[in-house]
Design a protein around this motif. Sequence first.
Motif, PDB file in Angstrom:
ATOM      1  N   ALA A 118     -34.883 138.668  23.690  1.00 47.67           N
ATOM      2  CA  ALA A 118     -35.527 138.370  24.968  1.00 47.67           C
ATOM      3  C   ALA A 118     -36.085 136.951  24.962  1.00 47.67           C
ATOM      4  O   ALA A 118     -36.635 136.495  23.954  1.00 47.67           O
ATOM      5  N   PHE A 119     -35.948 136.281  26.085  1.00 43.79           N
ATOM      6  CA  PHE A 119     -36.485 134.927  26.227  1.00 43.79           C
ATOM      7  C   PHE A 119     -37.769 134.981  27.062  1.00 43.79           C
ATOM      8  O   PHE A 119     -37.970 135.907  27.842  1.00 43.79           O
ATOM      9  N   PRO A 120     -38.648 134.002  26.928  1.00 40.27           N
ATOM     10  CA  PRO A 120     -39.934 134.026  27.631  1.00 40.27           C
ATOM     11  C   PRO A 120     -39.819 133.642  29.106  1.00 40.27           C
ATOM     12  O   PRO A 120     -39.142 132.671  29.445  1.00 40.27           O
ATOM     13  N   LEU A 121     -40.467 134.398  29.948  1.00 40.12           N
ATOM     14  CA  LEU A 121     -40.524 134.070  31.366  1.00 40.12           C
ATOM     15  C   LEU A 121     -41.413 132.847  31.572  1.00 40.12           C
ATOM     16  O   LEU A 121     -41.107 131.970  32.373  1.00 40.12           O
ATOM     17  N   ARG A 157     -39.420 138.473  38.705  1.00 39.46           N
ATOM     18  CA  ARG A 157     -39.565 137.014  38.623  1.00 39.46           C
ATOM     19  C   ARG A 157     -38.229 136.369  38.251  1.00 39.46           C
ATOM     20  O   ARG A 157     -37.876 135.310  38.785  1.00 39.46           O
ATOM     21  N   LEU A 158     -37.471 136.976  37.349  1.00 40.70           N
ATOM     22  CA  LEU A 158     -36.161 136.421  37.002  1.00 40.70           C
ATOM     23  C   LEU A 158     -35.247 136.385  38.219  1.00 40.70           C
ATOM     24  O   LEU A 158     -34.407 135.497  38.350  1.00 40.70           O
ATOM     25  N   ALA A 159     -35.409 137.346  39.107  1.00 42.60           N
ATOM     26  CA  ALA A 159     -34.536 137.439  40.283  1.00 42.60           C
ATOM     27  C   ALA A 159     -34.984 136.544  41.431  1.00 42.60           C
ATOM     28  O   ALA A 159     -34.176 136.218  42.300  1.00 42.60           O
ATOM     29  N   THR A 160     -36.260 136.143  41.448  1.00 38.25           N
ATOM     30  CA  THR A 160     -36.782 135.438  42.629  1.00 38.25           C
ATOM     31  C   THR A 160     -37.405 134.079  42.356  1.00 38.25           C
ATOM     32  O   THR A 160     -37.511 133.255  43.269  1.00 38.25           O
ATOM     33  N   ASP A 161     -37.834 133.818  41.131  1.00 38.53           N
ATOM     34  CA  ASP A 161     -38.489 132.544  40.821  1.00 38.53           C
ATOM     35  C   ASP A 161     -37.444 131.432  40.795  1.00 38.53           C
ATOM     36  O   ASP A 161     -36.440 131.536  40.082  1.00 38.53           O
ATOM     37  N   PRO A 162     -37.628 130.356  41.556  1.00 36.86           N
ATOM     38  CA  PRO A 162     -36.661 129.249  41.570  1.00 36.86           C
ATOM     39  C   PRO A 162     -36.391 128.678  40.178  1.00 36.86           C
ATOM     40  O   PRO A 162     -35.290 128.165  39.920  1.00 36.86           O
ATOM     41  N   ALA A 189     -30.149 138.387  32.449  1.00 40.29           N
ATOM     42  CA  ALA A 189     -31.399 139.105  32.682  1.00 40.29           C
ATOM     43  C   ALA A 189     -31.324 140.511  32.112  1.00 40.29           C
ATOM     44  O   ALA A 189     -32.271 140.999  31.472  1.00 40.29           O
ATOM     45  N   SER A 190     -30.189 141.166  32.319  1.00 37.05           N
ATOM     46  CA  SER A 190     -29.999 142.527  31.812  1.00 37.05           C
ATOM     47  C   SER A 190     -30.047 142.563  30.299  1.00 37.05           C
ATOM     48  O   SER A 190     -30.688 143.430  29.694  1.00 37.05           O
ATOM     49  N   GLN A 191     -29.371 141.597  29.654  1.00 38.60           N
ATOM     50  CA  GLN A 191     -29.358 141.534  28.197  1.00 38.60           C
ATOM     51  C   GLN A 191     -30.750 141.345  27.653  1.00 38.60           C
ATOM     52  O   GLN A 191     -31.142 142.005  26.667  1.00 38.60           O
ATOM     53  N   SER A 192     -31.511 140.475  28.275  1.00 35.80           N
ATOM     54  CA  SER A 192     -32.864 140.190  27.796  1.00 35.80           C
ATOM     55  C   SER A 192     -33.774 141.405  27.907  1.00 35.80           C
ATOM     56  O   SER A 192     -34.719 141.553  27.131  1.00 35.80           O
ATOM     57  N   MET A 193     -33.480 142.297  28.860  1.00 38.32           N
ATOM     58  CA  MET A 193     -34.306 143.475  29.060  1.00 38.32           C
ATOM     59  C   MET A 193     -33.768 144.703  28.334  1.00 38.32           C
ATOM     60  O   MET A 193     -34.390 145.770  28.355  1.00 38.32           O
ATOM     61  N   HIS A 246     -30.917 146.497  28.846  1.00 33.84           N
ATOM     62  CA  HIS A 246     -30.173 147.529  29.565  1.00 33.84           C
ATOM     63  C   HIS A 246     -28.940 146.904  30.202  1.00 33.84           C
ATOM     64  O   HIS A 246     -28.782 145.687  30.198  1.00 33.84           O
ATOM     65  N   ASP A 247     -28.053 147.734  30.743  1.00 34.74           N
ATOM     66  CA  ASP A 247     -26.811 147.190  31.278  1.00 34.74           C
ATOM     67  C   ASP A 247     -27.008 146.683  32.707  1.00 34.74           C
ATOM     68  O   ASP A 247     -28.049 146.889  33.331  1.00 34.74           O
ATOM     69  N   VAL A 248     -25.975 146.005  33.203  1.00 32.31           N
ATOM     70  CA  VAL A 248     -26.047 145.400  34.529  1.00 32.31           C
ATOM     71  C   VAL A 248     -26.233 146.451  35.616  1.00 32.31           C
ATOM     72  O   VAL A 248     -26.978 146.243  36.579  1.00 32.31           O
ATOM     73  N   ALA A 249     -25.572 147.587  35.456  1.00 29.96           N
ATOM     74  CA  ALA A 249     -25.686 148.651  36.460  1.00 29.96           C
ATOM     75  C   ALA A 249     -27.130 149.136  36.581  1.00 29.96           C
ATOM     76  O   ALA A 249     -27.636 149.350  37.687  1.00 29.96           O
ATOM     77  N   THR A 250     -27.795 149.292  35.446  1.00 28.98           N
ATOM     78  CA  THR A 250     -29.194 149.714  35.457  1.00 28.98           C
ATOM     79  C   THR A 250     -30.065 148.646  36.096  1.00 28.98           C
ATOM     80  O   THR A 250     -30.969 148.947  36.883  1.00 28.98           O
ATOM     81  N   HIS A 251     -29.786 147.397  35.783  1.00 31.22           N
ATOM     82  CA  HIS A 251     -30.569 146.286  36.341  1.00 31.22           C
ATOM     83  C   HIS A 251     -30.439 146.244  37.860  1.00 31.22           C
ATOM     84  O   HIS A 251     -31.416 146.104  38.581  1.00 31.22           O
ATOM     85  N   LYS A 252     -29.208 146.387  38.326  1.00 31.29           N
ATOM     86  CA  LYS A 252     -28.982 146.374  39.770  1.00 31.29           C
ATOM     87  C   LYS A 252     -29.636 147.579  40.436  1.00 31.29           C
ATOM     88  O   LYS A 252     -30.188 147.472  41.539  1.00 31.29           O
ATOM     89  N   LYS A 253     -29.580 148.720  39.789  1.00 32.03           N
ATOM     90  CA  LYS A 253     -30.151 149.940  40.354  1.00 32.03           C
ATOM     91  C   LYS A 253     -31.628 149.770  40.646  1.00 32.03           C
ATOM     92  O   LYS A 253     -32.120 150.192  41.701  1.00 32.03           O
ATOM     93  N   HIS A 254     -32.353 149.134  39.730  1.00 36.18           N
ATOM     94  CA  HIS A 254     -33.795 149.008  39.871  1.00 36.18           C
ATOM     95  C   HIS A 254     -34.230 147.750  40.629  1.00 36.18           C
ATOM     96  O   HIS A 254     -35.277 147.760  41.277  1.00 36.18           O
ATOM     97  N   TYR A 255     -33.422 146.682  40.545  1.00 40.83           N
ATOM     98  CA  TYR A 255     -33.904 145.396  41.059  1.00 40.83           C
ATOM     99  C   TYR A 255     -33.000 144.754  42.110  1.00 40.83           C
ATOM    100  O   TYR A 255     -33.186 143.602  42.471  1.00 40.83           O
ATOM    101  N   GLN A 256     -32.041 145.497  42.633  1.00 43.37           N
ATOM    102  CA  GLN A 256     -31.118 144.964  43.629  1.00 43.37           C
ATOM    103  C   GLN A 256     -31.854 144.381  44.831  1.00 43.37           C
ATOM    104  O   GLN A 256     -31.430 143.387  45.411  1.00 43.37           O
ATOM    105  N   TYR A 257     -32.962 145.010  45.191  1.00 44.02           N
ATOM    106  CA  TYR A 257     -33.745 144.580  46.363  1.00 44.02           C
ATOM    107  C   TYR A 257     -34.152 143.116  46.259  1.00 44.02           C
ATOM    108  O   TYR A 257     -34.214 142.406  47.254  1.00 44.02           O
TER     109      TYR A 257
END
Length: 234
Positions: free
Chosen positions: A101-104, A183-188, A198-202, A204-215
Amino acid sequence: DHRDLHSFPTRRSSDLYRPNNDSANIRGIPTKEEAEKYFDSLDKQFELEKWCLAIQLCYGLRNHEVFHISKVKKRKDIQDADKWIYIPGAWRTKSKNEHYAFPLYPDWIKKYNLLKNFDMNQRLLRSKATMIIKSSIDKTKDINSKVLPPLLASIPNKNGLADKKSKKQPIKPYDLRHTYAIRLATDPRCSHISIEDASQSMGHDVATHKKHYQYWISSEEKKKQIMFSTSIPD
């Protein structure tokens, strides 16, 4: 098994994270300024708790992962390798595989001594918070008997900005992991970070990431995902 690191107010299961509903149903996501104001206001008796919460938000960790993370050594062939952390997989964490994981907020590494005092704080955490998290002051007391000031956080709108019309919400430690993702999805500053990264750093897989953070995934990122993965018929 996600245990609280301190006694933030509890929430019923019916009030859990629901990003596609009205903002009133979305738990608070602290801005950097809100988090820093909270951390800086904590009494010295809460130094261990501050470290746990700051590193959890900075690296998007699950609660229990704080027990198992380790530092990455500096390398000549990889710039800033020593700013990353390693999270094991298999039986020790919820992730199937190990990941990094990398630092935000890289400036927090120095501001809150996240890596300088890493070994000391992790030893303290493991000694004072074994299978049931204990008070850092009185080891005979469970953490739930010790009350930290509540961390109130803003509810994010679709752009990840604080919704000034909504009342700030008291949050729990696991919300800090969601903060990292949003923040990874919205911070410029993070516009160059892909969903895959982002998924790798957290962990979980891309599908899981999209499921929770697609919005909150930016329209530009969605556009890239669609265009890169779709071939126009001849």
